[in-house]
Design an enzyme around this catalytic site. Structure first.
Site, PDB file in Angstrom:
ATOM      1  N   LYS A 186       0.740  -1.308   0.146  1.00 18.47           N
ATOM      2  CA  LYS A 186      -0.151   0.083   0.005  1.00 18.47           C
ATOM      3  C   LYS A 186       0.667   1.373  -0.047  1.00 18.47           C
ATOM      4  O   LYS A 186       0.466   2.128  -0.683  1.00 18.47           O
ATOM      5  CB  LYS A 186      -0.968   0.008   1.253  1.00 18.47           C
ATOM      6  N   THR A 187       1.929   1.382   0.593  1.00 18.65           N
ATOM      7  CA  THR A 187       2.803   2.473   0.705  1.00 18.65           C
ATOM      8  C   THR A 187       3.380   2.698  -0.680  1.00 18.65           C
ATOM      9  O   THR A 187       3.553   3.627  -1.251  1.00 18.65           O
ATOM     10  CB  THR A 187       4.321   2.299   1.511  1.00 18.65           C
ATOM     11  N   GLN A 214      -7.179  -4.857  10.118  1.00 19.77           N
ATOM     12  CA  GLN A 214      -5.990  -4.139  11.047  1.00 19.77           C
ATOM     13  C   GLN A 214      -6.494  -3.088  11.763  1.00 19.77           C
ATOM     14  O   GLN A 214      -5.743  -2.275  12.283  1.00 19.77           O
ATOM     15  CB  GLN A 214      -5.007  -3.880  10.132  1.00 19.77           C
ATOM     16  N   ARG A 251       2.981  -9.817  10.846  1.00 21.34           N
ATOM     17  CA  ARG A 251       4.327  -9.164  10.752  1.00 21.34           C
ATOM     18  C   ARG A 251       5.458 -10.136  10.125  1.00 21.34           C
ATOM     19  O   ARG A 251       6.429  -9.544  10.122  1.00 21.34           O
ATOM     20  CB  ARG A 251       4.660  -8.599  12.085  1.00 21.34           C
ATOM     21  N   ASP A 264      -4.141   7.338   4.775  1.00 18.67           N
ATOM     22  CA  ASP A 264      -3.632   6.367   5.092  1.00 18.67           C
ATOM     23  C   ASP A 264      -4.138   5.638   6.414  1.00 18.67           C
ATOM     24  O   ASP A 264      -4.587   6.571   7.195  1.00 18.67           O
ATOM     25  CB  ASP A 264      -2.040   6.217   5.003  1.00 18.67           C
ATOM     26  N   GLU A 265      -4.298   4.197   6.422  1.00 18.21           N
ATOM     27  CA  GLU A 265      -4.734   3.706   7.650  1.00 18.21           C
ATOM     28  C   GLU A 265      -6.242   4.047   7.990  1.00 18.21           C
ATOM     29  O   GLU A 265      -6.556   4.695   9.222  1.00 18.21           O
ATOM     30  CB  GLU A 265      -3.791   3.927   8.940  1.00 18.21           C
TER      31      GLU A 265
END
Length: 733
Positions: free
Chosen positions: A43-44, A258, A608, A227-228
């Site tokens: 996504k980044t 998340q 992670r 974002d997020e």
């Protein structure tokens, strides 16, 4: 009408390597866009490529584009990546967290809202200090009405855009909180301060109440990217949608699986209901994972699929191979820590792994203690993320309070902190009368100092106050003239802070080193205009989090909570404490939808891991002062056995060099559990030496049923809680 940026498009470079879904998200230009980006789905990369695409195709000037991230670290990374695509023009972009964005807007619009541009940002410690003063003024018992509870309820109200008059009134406690809210707001106003929640609340006020301001900022930011988005609270949700209401060029990126910050007010419905707010939104699903092996992704899916409210998605990877998930049940938390240490050393020996490639993830901070003790004893370097922060150290907070008071003479909280640092003969009675004088006359505390003779302070303190005022005036004259680092030097010199903190001990040397470190951080703001540099430095310092300072290249095993680890990744992850009551946490099991968020926490922890994932649980765990038998977490049981490398009970999947855990535990128990209670070997104030942490002083010694629990402040390692029986300590004469 705006002109377009003079940028030579390099679209092949920007679009190179994107998969079809990523490219669809990047090339969607006009109108709302929702990107469901699964963990590790790039996504980044998509966000930065989309920003670069908009700039390179001349759709928008860089300074008319707003990108909102959830950490300063993510903002720095995003800006650097965009700059690599389009060059120096990327520096004109507005990229930052919600709070940084709000600060920049409020510095320009403060007068319109009735406060000064030099407003102080209250951190959590400042809020607690202010609320303690409120409780004292209202004659309320802090044991009956804990400061933390009141602070949390006020924060919740602000995140819901509610003032004191809109608070619920269902009980006497509600009325107490409302009265505290009123008095707390009065302290903020008199101090020229805003707390974290006020930053967003006041930006919403600005956009709602002032049409010209709303139209200006809507026109200023022709494209808004967030974002997020799953972690936004109500106030942030309103803020974003007010900004985007004019042009509707709003792109949000997130993953409902998340969403783990419900305790901060985050509402996962913001992302799930995005299509209700924008029925014409383009929706893109990013499900190809570039981080983990398929077995890790499948384990995560089998946990998260049980959540009832989620957008359907399943991550996949074209990465070949990869280990199955290792699941191990140990006897207790000591054996768990020993097992993790054994595996780390085994993999370092057999696969030449670096310590920084390992991470231990846990639900609560208290779980780190056992790993710290074992790692120290076995000389395994580690980094504890979330320990005592640099900005929380006494000498750092003192010097920052001086700078804040110079920037904002009305800052009562900063004044109360530094008025006797160093001691100057101004007692608490005098301080209280000065603060009361400022409150009663609604004047800045600096003015109360100048009116000390009429404020009822003892005559004996007037000379000290006059000397203190002269020092402050000398410093105040330099604000806006000297660079931040030069101002730090002047404060240290005028206020004689070096002799104050130097006491001939290693602790004193460490305090001076921290002041030098602070000066080095201030130097980064020296190139800015002197009129703005101090306020920029103070704002960034107030809004810095632990993750922002995390350095992936630093050597050491990472110990970190699940709430703090989002956004990070590691080759090898140990997700520990998978027992009912620990993960999922007992408190969450008693809350509405608490289990859903715990499941998302577990999902975050699993995803992670890049190469290898260990899941551990204990048959018996000592936590929060009590030991109890644990039931294996439902999350672990939800993972199919076909994905597990070894049975959930028994020995480790790959036998480490030391595998006699049960025998060693029984031997240790027999040695450490004599019939008489433990003896108190250490006393408060006693100097001790630890083989790894160095010298320190015992702050507190507490006898438990089986051990002596020590709170020790080490000269260089800071505060540690250690076992008096197990820790390698020697007394210093």
């Amino acid at each position: 009408m705006s002109t377009t940026p003079a940028v030579q498009p390099d679209l092949p470079k920007i679009l190179d390597g994107l998969n079809p879904q990523q490219r669809e998200a990047v090339e969607h230009v006009e109108g709302p866009l929702l990107i469901f980006a699964g963990a590790g789905s790039g996504k980044t990369r998509v966000l930065t490529a989309r920003i670069a695409y908009l700039i390179a195709t001349r759709k928008v000037w860089p300074d008319r584009l707003l990108a909102v991230t959830f950490t300063n670290k993510a903002a720095r990374e995003m800006r650097a990546r965009v700059e690599a695509y389009v060059g120096d023009v990327a520096r004109q972009m507005w990229v930052g967290t919600f709070h940084h964005t709000a600060v920049r807007m409020l510095r320009r619009e403060a007068e319109r809202l009735g406060f000064e541009r030099s407003f102080t940002i209250f951190d959590d410690d400042d809020t607690r200090a202010a609320l303690k003063r409120v409780l004292d003024a209202l004659g309320l018992d802090p044991k009956r009405y804990p400061v933390g509870m009141i602070a949390n309820q006020i924060s919740t109200a602000k995140n819901e855009l509610k003032g004191p008059d809109q608070m619920p009134n269902r009980s006497y406690i509600d009325e107490v909180v409302r009265r505290c809210y009123v008095e707390y707001e009065a302290i903020l106003r008199r101090s020229g301060g805003l707390d974290f929640d006020d930053l967003i609340l006041n930006v919403v006020r600005l956009l709602r109440d002032f049409e010209d301001a709303r139209l200006y900022w809507q026109d200023r930011f022709r494209y808004v990217l967030v974002d997020e988005y799953q972690d936004t609270n109500h106030a942030q949700y309103v803020f974003v949608n007010l900004l985007a209401a004019g042009h509707r060029n709003l792109a949000v990126v997130g993953d409902d699986d998340q969403s783990i910050y419900g305790f901060r007010g985050a509402d996962v419905r913001n992302i799930l209901d995005f299509q209700r707010d924008y029925p014409d939104a383009r929706v893109v699903h990013l499900e190809q994972n570039y981080r983990s092996s398929q077995s890790i992704l499948d384990a995560a899916y089998h946990v998260i699929q049980h959540n009832p409210e989620r957008a359907p998605k399943r991550l996949w990877t074209d990465r070949k191979g990869g280990e199955k998930v290792f699941a191990v049940q140990l006897y207790n938390e000591v054996e768990e820590a020993e097992y993790v240490a054994d595996e780390i050393e085994r993999l370092r020996r057999t696969e030449s792994r670096k310590y920084r490639e390992f991470a231990v993830l846990y639900r609560t901070n208290a779980q780190s203690r056992g790993f710290e003790e074992v790692f120290v004893r076995r000389r395994i370097p580690y980094r504890l993320v979330g320990g005592t922060r640099f900005w929380e150290r006494r000498e750092v907070k003192d010097l920052m309070a001086y700078l804040r008071l110079l920037a904002n003479p009305a800052d009562t909280v900063s004044f109360a902190r530094i008025v006797n640092a160093p001691r100057r003969g101004i007692g608490q009675v005098t301080v209280d009368r000065l603060v009361n004088h400022a409150r009663e006359r609604d004047v800045p505390v600096w003015q109360a100092l100048e009116e000390a003779a009429g404020a009822g302070v003892p005559k004996a303190a007037l000379g000290a106050i006059d000397h203190f005022l002269k020092q402050l005036r000398t410093l105040r004259q330099s604000v806006g003239v000297l660079r931040p680092s030069e101002l730090v030097d002047l404060v240290v010199e005028v206020m004689q802070l070096k002799p104050y903190y130097t006491d001939g001990t290693p602790q004193g040397e460490a305090r001076l080193e921290n002041l030098l470190e602070l000066r080095g951080l201030a130097e980064e703001y020296d190139p800015l205009e002197p009129a703005d540099s101090l306020s920029e430095f103070l704002a960034d310092a107030a809004l810095t989090s632990d993750v922002d300072t995390y350095d992936e290249s630093e050597e050491g095993v990472t110990l970190i909570t699940l709430h703090m680890v989002k956004g990070l990744e590691f080759p090898i992850v140990f997700l520990v404490g998978l027992e009912e009551g620990v993960l999922p946490h007992q408190r969450a099991l008693e809350e509405d939808k608490g289990l859903d968020e715990e499941r998302r926490l577990c999902y975050v922890g699993i995803t992670r891991a890049r190469d290898r994932l260990y899941l551990t649980c204990a048959f018996r765990r000592h936590l929060y002062g009590r030991a109890a038998a644990g039931m294996t977490s439902r999350f672990l049981l939800e993972i199919p056995q076909a994905l597990i490398s070894a049975p959930r009970e028994g020995k480790a999947p790959a036998p480490p060099p030391r595998h006699d855990y049960r025998e060693r535990f029984l031997e240790r128990t027999a040695q450490a559990a004599p019939v008489p209670p433990p003896v108190q070997r250490f006393t408060e104030g006693e100097r001790v030496r630890h083989s790894a942490f160095g010298d320190g002083v015992v702050i507190k010694s507490t006898l438990t049923r089986t051990d002596e629990e020590l709170l020790i402040k080490f000269d260089k390692a800071g505060l540690k809680i250690l076992s008096g029986q197990l820790a390698p300590l020697e007394k210093l004469s």
